[in-house]
Design an enzyme around this catalytic site. Structure first.
Site, PDB file in Angstrom:
ATOM      1  N   GLU A 176      86.368   6.799   7.976  1.00  0.00           N
ATOM      2  CA  GLU A 176      86.496   5.368   7.696  1.00  0.00           C
ATOM      3  C   GLU A 176      86.167   4.497   8.907  1.00  0.00           C
ATOM      4  OE1 GLU A 176      89.856   5.514   4.152  1.00  0.00           O
ATOM      5  OE2 GLU A 176      90.514   5.135   6.218  1.00  0.00           O
ATOM      6  N   VAL A 177      85.026   4.761   9.512  1.00  0.00           N
ATOM      7  CA  VAL A 177      84.547   3.915  10.605  1.00  0.00           C
ATOM      8  C   VAL A 177      83.912   2.686   9.959  1.00  0.00           C
ATOM      9  CG1 VAL A 177      83.216   3.847  12.746  1.00  0.00           C
ATOM     10  CG2 VAL A 177      84.098   6.032  11.896  1.00  0.00           C
TER      11      VAL A 177
END
Length: 760
Positions: A384-385
């Site tokens: 979840e960058v």
């Protein structure tokens, strides 16, 4: 003359009637004799079969069957004897021995019929005891005379039969039932067994997954339990108590996400939280983990979800976006140095633990094996960058290129310095990439992805073509399910049935997709998040999620959910007070429903942390009750709505009826808040307990107090204005009323001016 003839004829008629009656009685007697003779032949045949068999369970089975049949025969014969003719009665008396010993009727008839008639002795012999069913089989007939007597009573009386059956039941401990069940199972085909298994799952409320059952695929080789320490970190003394439980249920290792609970030192000394674990207590806990035969996989976020560090002033310059402390900027050299320092401290700390355990066990044969399996993988996160490729430097490259370059750089640092370690990352940032991009970066030789899906429809997120692409890039992968922290950012109790279904569906996916990879799928990690990120509030606490963890872990360790409570480890490991038998009670021993957060079964268990679980259940029920109460009084009530409160216009009696229970509810919640400190202090420190109370109990108390104050204000009024009531000033400020109605006489800015305007 005529009268003498009539008398003669009448006598002959009577003689004929007597002769005919005698023939009928003789025929009936002969018929009954042959019928029972045939039954006795059948009994003798079963006795011979019983003698030839060596199975003690079958001895008991046939013995009980023969006793029951002989008892019916004797009752029938006794009834026949009472109704027989006087001639038969004298014949029976002639056969009675003086010593009181039962003599077979066949001994007087010259025939070996096998029927045994028992005659009450004239003198009661001493009681011999019960039948010798364990040493020798019971034999009937004139040829076999070893028969035990029970005082002055008949051998096959109902009372004696019950005593015999009870003793045999205790002596064999249900072996006959188990044997019969095994014989029945052998007769069933695999399809029939699977159908029967799925039917039992439906009764329990457990999801049915095609192919998952007793004859289904093998369980995953590795089964990791995730410890999320960034939210409500448990005391290490409590976690140590759980290690034997996890090992018993089939766990092979721990996936430990420290975040700010690790005791960083040196240039990273600003990272640890104020209540971070101490070095010595952490060493003691990790040593216990290794000694219990569990592996350790530390999880260190190295790209996204680094809020715990980037929120601080010391590391503010490492952000991708200055205003958002979620993602690291990978284009800065300082960012790479920061990540390397974190990994170095984490890896060296865990390697020292493994070395210490090996040295302490150097004299034993298991020391080297403990060292080689205790610490083999490091997880570097990278999920979840959300904000990536947005700074001036990163804009020159594509998002996929930035991600692959950063992952390979960090992985190469680990593999070069510690070649014995494998690197693991979350897979979600790889799902949108092209096969050529991953192959060009050679990412398959650097990392092993951990594919995570917490929903029930796994193929909705990881479709077959994605599995095929992963198989072409990576020799092996990991998978990840969830036992809590996946279905609501602020849930208090995890939906156990949904988590169990998620884990069972992963079993089916692993069995189906493992063959795609050259080295198969390594295993499954059961994640248990306590915060969705560093800034989020708490979701389910770890002790509250233990029933879900136990249910899912025991299932994935065996490869299927065991429906027999005697074979399932849940009741034994959780130390439940009762062991229900669904076959006798008719009720399932565990009931799981999709819309229920828990099963009543776990309320009667005493596992570590069970008091927190039971307290959370009571608090959940109380908060649900009070939410409905406030919804009724504020939103659905016609006397305490926001309109009533805004205009201070309501009925005294109605307001009193609505609010008279509010002080009682406030006192109940205040008592539960004090109880939380007593119940939870064994598991958490005071910071976590205070946060839990402030998040879950205080908002409801504040709402009740606000409702009570509003009600008291409504009750203070003694006179009310005429209708229509003046408009609220807020409507005019928001332009919610037409301009022609914006008259000062019709608008009031507060309750007092509204009252005055109405009175005029």
């Amino acid at each position: 003359m005529q009268s003498n003839c009539l008398i003669l004829l009448w006598r002959r008629k009577l003689s004929g009637i007597l002769i005919v009656s005698s023939l009928v009685l003789f025929a009936l007697w002969t018929w009954v004799f042959f019928i029972y003779n045939s039954r006795d032949v059948q009994i003798d045949g079963e006795i011979n079969h019983l003698i030839q068999t060596d199975n003690p369970q079958k001895h008991v089975y046939f013995l009980q069957k023969l006793i029951s049949q002989a008892n019916r025969i004797l009752r029938y014969q006794q009834k026949q004897q009472n109704t027989s003719s006087s001639v038969n009665h004298k014949l029976l008396q002639a056969r009675r021995p003086t010593g009181g010993i039962p003599v077979p009727a066949a001994a007087h008839t010259g025939k070996n019929s096998g029927i045994v008639r028992f005659v009450k002795p004239t003198k009661s012999p001493p009681s011999i005891g019960l039948l010798e069913t364990t040493d020798q089989p019971l034999l009937f007939g004139s040829r076999h005379k070893k028969i035990a007597l029970f005082g002055a009573n008949y051998l096959f009386e109902d009372e004696r039969l019950k005593i015999l059956e009870n003793q045999q039941r205790v002596r064999n401990a249900g072996m006959a039932e188990i044997q019969n069940s095994m014989d029945y199972e052998r007769l069933l085909t695999s399809a029939e067994r699977q159908t029967q298994y799925e039917h039992e799952l439906l009764r329990l409320g457990v999801p049915t997954i095609a192919g998952i059952g007793p004859s289904g695929p093998r369980p995953p080789n590795e089964r990791l339990v995730h410890l999320d320490l960034k939210g409500a970190p448990p005391k290490l003394s409590f976690l140590k108590r759980l290690l034997p439980l996890l090992k018993t249920l089939g766990a092979t290792g721990l996936l430990i996400e420290y975040e700010d609970m690790f005791p960083y030192t040196g240039i990273l000394q600003a990272l640890p939280a104020k209540n971070a674990y101490k070095v010595e207590e952490l060493k003691d806990f990790l040593t216990s983990v290794v000694l219990h035969g569990l592996s350790i996989m530390p999880l260190v976020q190295t790209f996204g979800h680094i809020e715990f560090a980037l929120k601080l002033q010391e590391f503010e310059n490492l952000r991708e976006i200055p205003e958002i402390p979620q993602s690291l900027c990978p284009s800065q050299d300082d960012s790479i140095i920061f990540i390397q320092n974190m990994l170095t401290q984490i890896i060296e700390f865990h390697l020292s633990i493994a070395d210490a355990v090996m040295n302490s066990n150097s004299t034993s044969a298991g020391g080297a094996s403990l060292h080689s399996t205790a610490f083999t993988h490091i997880h570097i996160g990278c999920d979840e960058v959300l904000r990536m490729g947005e700074c001036i430097r990163c804009r020159q490259h594509s998002r996929h290129e930035i991600f692959l370059t950063h992952v390979t750089t960090i992985s190469n640092f680990v593999r070069t310095r510690w070649p014995q370690l494998q690197v693991v990352i979350w897979d979600d940032m790889l799902r949108d990439m092209m096969l050529s991009e991953m192959q060009h970066a050679h990412i398959g030789s650097y990392v092993e992805p951990m594919v995570w899906v917490y929903a029930n429809d796994i193929y909705r997120f990881i479709q077959p073509q994605l599995w095929d692409m992963y198989a072409k890039v990576f020799p092996t992968i990991w998978t990840a399910s969830a036992f809590k922290g996946a279905f609501g950012e602020s849930l208090m109790i995890p939906p156990l049935q949904r988590h169990l279904e998620n884990n069972m569906r992963w079993l089916a996916v692993i069995a189906k997709e493992s063959g795609r990879f050259s080295k198969g799928i390594r295993g499954l990690a059961l994640t248990g998040w306590q915060r969705y990120d560093h800034f989020a509030v708490l979701c389910e606490l770890f002790p509250v999620g233990i029933p879900s963890l136990i249910t899912s872990l025991s299932t994935v360790s065996k490869g299927y959910f065991v429906t027999n409570p005697k074979e399932n480890d849940i009741l034994r490991v959780l130390e439940c007070a009762f062991h229900p038998d669904s076959r006798r009670s008719g009720h399932p021993w565990i009931e799981l429903h999709p819309n229920s957060h828990h099963s009543q079964l776990f309320s009667a268990c005493s596992y570590p942390g069970s008091m927190v679980y039971k307290f959370a259940l009571r608090l959940f029920e109380k908060l649900s009750e009070l939410q409905n109460y406030l919804l009724h009084t504020q939103d659905r009530s016609a006397w305490m709505s926001e309109y009533n409160v805004r205009h201070n216009f309501s009925s005294h009696s109605r307001v009193y009826d609505v609010t008279h229970n509010t002080p009682l509810y406030i006192n109940e919640l205040s008592a539960m808040a004090r109880e939380a400190y007593e119940v939870m202090f064994d598991v958490f420190d005071e910071y976590t307990v205070v946060e839990f109370v402030e998040q879950n109990i205080y908002p409801m108390i504040a709402s009740l107090q606000r409702q009570l104050l509003e009600g008291q204000r409504l009750l203070q009024r003694r006179v009310w204005p005429q209708r229509p009531l003046p408009f609220s000033a807020e409507l005019a400020q928001l332009n919610l009323i037409p301009a022609n109605l914006m008259n000062a006489d019709k608008i009031c800015s507060n309750d007092i001016s509204c009252d005055n305007a109405s009175l005029q």
